[in-house]
Design an enzyme around this catalytic site. Structure first.
Site, mmCIF file in Angstrom:
data_model
loop_
_atom_site.group_PDB
_atom_site.id
_atom_site.type_symbol
_atom_site.label_atom_id
_atom_site.label_comp_id
_atom_site.label_asym_id
_atom_site.label_seq_id
_atom_site.Cartn_x
_atom_site.Cartn_y
_atom_site.Cartn_z
ATOM 1 N N ASP A 8 0.741 -1.102 0.126
ATOM 2 C CA ASP A 8 -0.030 0.163 -0.248
ATOM 3 C C ASP A 8 0.757 1.233 0.108
ATOM 4 O O ASP A 8 2.126 1.121 0.367
ATOM 5 C CB ASP A 8 -0.720 -0.094 1.248
ATOM 6 N N ASP A 10 0.050 5.169 0.799
ATOM 7 C CA ASP A 10 -0.346 5.708 2.152
ATOM 8 C C ASP A 10 -0.336 5.312 3.283
ATOM 9 O O ASP A 10 -1.072 4.229 3.809
ATOM 10 C CB ASP A 10 -1.703 6.890 1.945
ATOM 11 N N THR A 16 0.983 10.186 4.102
ATOM 12 C CA THR A 16 0.098 11.170 3.487
ATOM 13 C C THR A 16 -1.454 11.453 3.885
ATOM 14 O O THR A 16 -2.081 12.376 3.609
ATOM 15 C CB THR A 16 0.040 11.152 1.747
ATOM 16 N N LYS A 44 -9.044 5.702 5.685
ATOM 17 C CA LYS A 44 -7.820 5.182 5.142
ATOM 18 C C LYS A 44 -8.099 4.199 4.163
ATOM 19 O O LYS A 44 -8.828 3.105 4.565
ATOM 20 C CB LYS A 44 -6.892 4.827 6.304
ATOM 21 N N SER A 115 -2.377 0.516 -4.228
ATOM 22 C CA SER A 115 -3.302 1.844 -3.497
ATOM 23 C C SER A 115 -4.240 2.110 -4.081
ATOM 24 O O SER A 115 -4.361 2.381 -5.515
ATOM 25 C CB SER A 115 -2.097 2.995 -3.674
ATOM 26 N N ALA A 116 -5.314 2.728 -3.540
ATOM 27 C CA ALA A 116 -6.377 3.220 -3.918
ATOM 28 C C ALA A 116 -6.259 4.786 -4.747
ATOM 29 O O ALA A 116 -7.016 5.109 -5.195
ATOM 30 C CB ALA A 116 -7.271 3.425 -2.728
ATOM 31 N N LYS A 146 -10.724 -1.336 -2.235
ATOM 32 C CA LYS A 146 -10.530 -2.230 -0.874
ATOM 33 C C LYS A 146 -11.784 -2.148 -0.092
ATOM 34 O O LYS A 146 -12.434 -1.049 -0.168
ATOM 35 C CB LYS A 146 -9.274 -1.690 -0.172
ATOM 36 N N GLU A 170 0.409 -3.204 4.574
ATOM 37 C CA GLU A 170 -0.870 -2.562 4.863
ATOM 38 C C GLU A 170 -0.874 -1.940 6.233
ATOM 39 O O GLU A 170 -0.448 -2.329 6.983
ATOM 40 C CB GLU A 170 -2.218 -3.131 4.723
#
Ligand code: BG6
Ligand code: MG
Length: 216
Positions: A8, A10, A16, A44, A115-116, A146, A170
């Site tokens: 992941d 962030d 961030t 998150k 990552s999203a 996710k 994660e």
């Protein structure tokens, strides 16, 4: 034996979350909605639009905006967020990340980003670590975000390995659920709150012994 690492971004590679929070706090305030750091935990790992939806529900305004208005709000939030990222540099890598990525590279272990964030390529460039990753899953290509395992399965495909051959890293509960549902070994990066369901917890990546991790 494990053959590849899936990260992941962030909260794992860089922090961030504070910038996401600042930008969402302003956007929410403009709508008369107050959010705090406890609520922010729920955002998150969640996509931009899903985060906005959660904020609107939190403020009791879930049905007050059209899709066009919501898209405009999400774009404005992202402009504020990107503005806050302008000074990002290698100094913003979380402790232990640089040495861990270097060791993985020296051992020829392929790495990918799951990552999203649609800003992931830009952030990795700013941090100076793009070269360590064989690929980044494009969040636009996903049918579900996710906690669905899709993003982690796509990352394993990029690495050319089976999901069971991957270790996922994660910091968010939604991501841990996705990693486990994909059949991977889950390492949780924990600062304050425990992450239920992880196989192993560390507070920084360089606490891990890579050779040992590969045997999991
Ligand atoms: C995730 C963050 O990495 O990316 C979420 O944990 C964020 O908080 C999501 O909403 C989407 O990010 P972006 O950069 O596409 O708005
Ligand atoms: Mg995260």
């Amino acid at each position: 034996m494990k053959k590849g690492f899936i990260f992941d971004l962030d909260g794992v590679i860089t922090d961030t979350a504070k910038f996401h929070y600042l930008a969402w706090e302003k956007t929410a305030a403009e709508l008369g909605i107050e959010i705090d750091l406890v609520f922010n935990e729920q955002l998150k790992g969640i996509s931009r639009m899903d985060s906005l939806e959660r904020i609107l529900v939190h403020g009791g305004k879930a049905t007050e905006y059209t899709l066009t208005e919501k898209e405009k709000l999400a774009t404005e939030k992202n402009q504020m967020y990107v503005e806050l990222l302008q000074d990002l540099s290698a100094e913003d890598l979380l402790p232990g990340v640089a040495s861990f990525l270097k060791k993985a590279q020296a051992k020829n272990i392929p790495c990918a980003i799951a990552s999203a964030s649609k800003n992931a390529p830009f952030i990795l460039e700013k941090l100076g670590v793009s070269g360590y990753f064989k690929g980044i899953v494009d969040p636009e290509s996903l049918t579900k975000g996710k906690p669905d395992p899709e993003i982690f399965i796509k990352a394993a495909e990029i690495l050319g390995i089976q999901p069971q051959e991957a270790v996922g890293f994660e910091d968010a509960q939604a991501g841990i659920i996705g990693i486990k549902d994909a059949g991977m070994y889950a390492v949780g990066i924990v600062t304050t709150e425990a992450l239920p369901g992880v196989d192993e917890t560390v507070s920084r990546l360089d606490e891990l012994n890579i050779d040992e991790l590969l045997t999991k």
